[in-house]
Design a protein around this motif. Structure first.
Motif, PDB file in Angstrom:
ATOM      1  N   ARG A   1       0.941  -1.146   0.284  1.00  0.00           N
ATOM      2  CA  ARG A   1       0.018  -0.013  -0.144  1.00  0.00           C
ATOM      3  C   ARG A   1       0.919   1.129   0.000  1.00  0.00           C
ATOM      4  N   GLU A   2       0.245   2.252  -0.631  1.00  0.00           N
ATOM      5  CA  GLU A   2       1.065   3.734  -0.420  1.00  0.00           C
ATOM      6  C   GLU A   2       1.105   4.194   0.654  1.00  0.00           C
ATOM      7  N   LEU A   3       2.145   4.770   1.003  1.00  0.00           N
ATOM      8  CA  LEU A   3       2.320   5.569   2.542  1.00  0.00           C
ATOM      9  C   LEU A   3       1.987   6.907   2.374  1.00  0.00           C
ATOM     10  N   ALA A   4       1.552   7.782   3.317  1.00  0.00           N
ATOM     11  CA  ALA A   4       1.262   9.054   3.145  1.00  0.00           C
ATOM     12  C   ALA A   4       1.735   9.305   4.956  1.00  0.00           C
ATOM     13  N   LYS A   5       1.861  10.638   4.842  1.00  0.00           N
ATOM     14  CA  LYS A   5       2.359  11.152   6.315  1.00  0.00           C
ATOM     15  C   LYS A   5       1.282  12.261   7.132  1.00  0.00           C
ATOM     16  N   ALA A   6       1.037  11.994   8.040  1.00  0.00           N
ATOM     17  CA  ALA A   6       0.498  12.812   9.133  1.00  0.00           C
ATOM     18  C   ALA A   6       1.324  13.670   9.907  1.00  0.00           C
ATOM     19  N   SER A   7       1.050  15.096   9.690  1.00  0.00           N
ATOM     20  CA  SER A   7       2.197  15.831  10.431  1.00  0.00           C
ATOM     21  C   SER A   7       1.492  16.661  11.971  1.00  0.00           C
ATOM     22  N   VAL A   8       2.306  16.394  12.846  1.00  0.00           N
ATOM     23  CA  VAL A   8       1.905  17.287  14.270  1.00  0.00           C
ATOM     24  C   VAL A   8       2.429  18.462  14.124  1.00  0.00           C
TER      25      VAL A   8
ATOM     26  N   HIS B   1     -10.379  15.132   4.386  1.00  0.00           N
ATOM     27  CA  HIS B   1      -9.788  15.540   2.602  1.00  0.00           C
ATOM     28  C   HIS B   1      -8.579  15.801   2.744  1.00  0.00           C
ATOM     29  N   LEU B   2      -8.183  16.076   1.282  1.00  0.00           N
ATOM     30  CA  LEU B   2      -6.487  16.423   1.158  1.00  0.00           C
ATOM     31  C   LEU B   2      -6.074  17.556   2.196  1.00  0.00           C
ATOM     32  N   HIS B   3      -5.150  17.266   2.780  1.00  0.00           N
ATOM     33  CA  HIS B   3      -4.508  18.282   3.727  1.00  0.00           C
ATOM     34  C   HIS B   3      -5.632  18.695   4.653  1.00  0.00           C
ATOM     35  N   GLY B   4      -6.594  17.788   5.113  1.00  0.00           N
ATOM     36  CA  GLY B   4      -7.366  18.351   6.296  1.00  0.00           C
ATOM     37  C   GLY B   4      -6.618  18.428   7.583  1.00  0.00           C
ATOM     38  N   VAL B   5      -7.078  19.398   8.432  1.00  0.00           N
ATOM     39  CA  VAL B   5      -6.227  19.584   9.860  1.00  0.00           C
ATOM     40  C   VAL B   5      -7.264  19.505  10.827  1.00  0.00           C
ATOM     41  N   LEU B   6      -7.130  18.589  11.756  1.00  0.00           N
ATOM     42  CA  LEU B   6      -7.925  18.151  12.930  1.00  0.00           C
ATOM     43  C   LEU B   6      -7.323  19.105  14.161  1.00  0.00           C
ATOM     44  N   GLU B   7      -8.116  19.698  14.965  1.00  0.00           N
ATOM     45  CA  GLU B   7      -7.743  20.298  16.162  1.00  0.00           C
ATOM     46  C   GLU B   7      -8.514  19.725  17.346  1.00  0.00           C
TER      47      GLU B   7
ATOM     48  N   GLN C   1      -3.810  15.890  26.356  1.00  0.00           N
ATOM     49  CA  GLN C   1      -3.718  17.471  26.623  1.00  0.00           C
ATOM     50  C   GLN C   1      -4.488  17.931  25.623  1.00  0.00           C
ATOM     51  N   PRO C   2      -5.233  19.056  25.779  1.00  0.00           N
ATOM     52  CA  PRO C   2      -5.980  20.038  24.923  1.00  0.00           C
ATOM     53  C   PRO C   2      -4.928  20.625  23.811  1.00  0.00           C
ATOM     54  N   GLY C   3      -5.238  21.182  22.813  1.00  0.00           N
ATOM     55  CA  GLY C   3      -4.179  22.023  22.086  1.00  0.00           C
ATOM     56  C   GLY C   3      -3.574  21.082  21.059  1.00  0.00           C
ATOM     57  N   PHE C   4      -3.930  19.930  20.702  1.00  0.00           N
ATOM     58  CA  PHE C   4      -3.411  18.863  19.728  1.00  0.00           C
ATOM     59  C   PHE C   4      -3.886  19.380  18.545  1.00  0.00           C
ATOM     60  N   SER C   5      -2.898  19.382  17.338  1.00  0.00           N
ATOM     61  CA  SER C   5      -3.637  19.609  16.039  1.00  0.00           C
ATOM     62  C   SER C   5      -2.781  18.657  15.084  1.00  0.00           C
ATOM     63  N   ILE C   6      -3.461  18.172  14.064  1.00  0.00           N
ATOM     64  CA  ILE C   6      -2.497  17.357  13.031  1.00  0.00           C
ATOM     65  C   ILE C   6      -3.038  17.634  11.742  1.00  0.00           C
ATOM     66  N   ARG C   7      -2.204  17.500  10.672  1.00  0.00           N
ATOM     67  CA  ARG C   7      -2.649  17.460   9.378  1.00  0.00           C
ATOM     68  C   ARG C   7      -2.114  16.160   8.405  1.00  0.00           C
ATOM     69  N   PHE C   8      -3.264  15.816   7.603  1.00  0.00           N
ATOM     70  CA  PHE C   8      -3.175  14.797   7.105  1.00  0.00           C
ATOM     71  C   PHE C   8      -2.615  15.091   5.490  1.00  0.00           C
ATOM     72  N   ASP C   9      -1.837  14.384   4.907  1.00  0.00           N
ATOM     73  CA  ASP C   9      -1.414  14.443   3.528  1.00  0.00           C
ATOM     74  C   ASP C   9      -2.567  14.325   2.559  1.00  0.00           C
TER      75      ASP C   9
ATOM     76  N   LEU D   1     -14.268  13.059  26.246  1.00  0.00           N
ATOM     77  CA  LEU D   1     -15.016  13.812  25.318  1.00  0.00           C
ATOM     78  C   LEU D   1     -14.528  15.088  25.493  1.00  0.00           C
ATOM     79  N   VAL D   2     -14.246  15.584  24.066  1.00  0.00           N
ATOM     80  CA  VAL D   2     -13.492  16.909  23.817  1.00  0.00           C
ATOM     81  C   VAL D   2     -14.068  17.907  22.649  1.00  0.00           C
ATOM     82  N   ASP D   3     -13.661  19.178  22.795  1.00  0.00           N
ATOM     83  CA  ASP D   3     -13.847  19.969  21.543  1.00  0.00           C
ATOM     84  C   ASP D   3     -13.308  19.613  20.436  1.00  0.00           C
ATOM     85  N   VAL D   4     -13.649  19.355  19.313  1.00  0.00           N
ATOM     86  CA  VAL D   4     -12.896  18.936  18.103  1.00  0.00           C
ATOM     87  C   VAL D   4     -13.533  19.884  16.909  1.00  0.00           C
ATOM     88  N   LYS D   5     -12.429  20.288  16.117  1.00  0.00           N
ATOM     89  CA  LYS D   5     -12.585  21.133  14.729  1.00  0.00           C
ATOM     90  C   LYS D   5     -11.892  20.453  14.048  1.00  0.00           C
ATOM     91  N   LEU D   6     -12.498  20.460  12.529  1.00  0.00           N
ATOM     92  CA  LEU D   6     -12.042  20.040  11.431  1.00  0.00           C
ATOM     93  C   LEU D   6     -12.021  20.828  10.286  1.00  0.00           C
TER      94      LEU D   6
END
Length: 300
Positions: free
Chosen positions: A3-10, A101-107, A63-71, A82-87
């Protein structure tokens, strides 16, 4: 099948964020802790929703304040606290299965209840496998926790989940209880009657001296237990020190110890304890073997 690999960036993270699966089994004779997700119920729920193998690796976030971006596009799921979540800046009301979706950012924002959030991805995060597990552990894996700018590999999902007729919803009710069911430990019989009654009947608060190795309770339980030789210990054991400190061993705990083992918590009770914050209260309650089996079965 390759399978093809992608990267999620913290993009941002507090201390304690790590990759965990169900842990390392059968390594205690080499001095290697089990490790793995502190709240196993949450991990299994996520992998069930995503139709992953039950041992697929997830992120454990404390910890709160985590965010990550998906390639690339993929599907993720959340459970545990249970947390507050933004996409992409938009609040999500029911973060069960989330299409990315492409370059989606989760907070991840405020923790409304619980102490640990789990973030899973379709096919699981693909960090290195060390001794049969992807779980981080200091001194064994190259990282003990994730930091800003770390990149986590995952498999590209060519058919991300976009719609489901059923809307699965994670419930936190099961870990909000103060009652922690426990077996008598191997050394429970060494306690006198008064100490047993205090151990089982009185409330205890979670102290700030807690991590993945163990959780210390604030109140002391005075005792006159004898010194014991070093014995095997494992997650779920409750040890009582000569100074009266009660310590609940958790997933990264050592595999041997000399303090009396007065109680044992099964997997469900360990998960409840793992979701408690400092200052929250709990009470131990002894259970029968039949009741304990029913509780274990309810995890899966």
């Amino acid at each position: 099948m390759n399978r093809e690999l992608a990267k999620a960036s913290v993009l941002k993270t507090g201390p304690g964020t790590s990759i965990q699966d169900l842990g390392r089994q059968g390594m205690a004779n080499f001095g290697v802790p089990i490790s793995g997700a502190m709240d196993q119920r949450a991990l299994l729920w996520i992998n069930h929703l995503l139709q992953n193998d039950e041992n697929a690796a997830v992120l454990e976030i404390s910890q709160p304040g985590f965010s990550i971006r998906f390639d690339t596009p993929t599907s993720i799921a959340l459970a545990g606290a249970l947390v507050d979540v933004k996409l992409n800046g938009v609040q999500i009301q029911n973060p069960a299965i989330i299409p990315i979706h492409l370059h989606g950012v989760l907070e991840i924002g405020a923790f409304k209840s619980g102490a640990r959030l789990y973030l899973g991805i379709k096919h699981g995060f693909q960090s290195s496998v060390i001794l049969g597990s992807r779980s981080f552990y200091q001194g064994l894996t190259s990282l003990s926790q994730l930091s800003k700018e770390d990149k986590i590999p995952y498999f590209v999902d060519s058919n991300p989940i976009h719609q489901h007729n059923a809307k699965a919803k994670w419930s936190s009710d099961w870990y909000r209880t103060e009652t922690i069911l426990a077996y008598p430990g191997p050394d429970f019989s060494l306690l006198d009657t008064e100490s047993r009654e205090k151990l089982i009947g009185e409330p205890y608060r979670i102290s700030t001296f807690s991590n993945r190795m163990g959780l210390q309770l604030s109140e002391l339980l005075e005792n006159e237990l004898p010194e014991l030789p070093t014995n095997p210990v494992f997650p779920g054991m409750v040890q009582l020190t000569s100074g009266g400190k009660l310590v609940i061993l958790l997933k990264d705990a050592q595999v041997t110890g000399g303090y009396p083992r007065v109680l044992y918590l099964d997997e469900k009770s360990q998960g409840i304890v793992a979701q408690k914050k400092p200052g929250e209260q709990l009470r131990f309650s002894l259970i029968s073997s039949k009741a304990a089996k029913n509780d274990r079965d309810s995890i899966r």
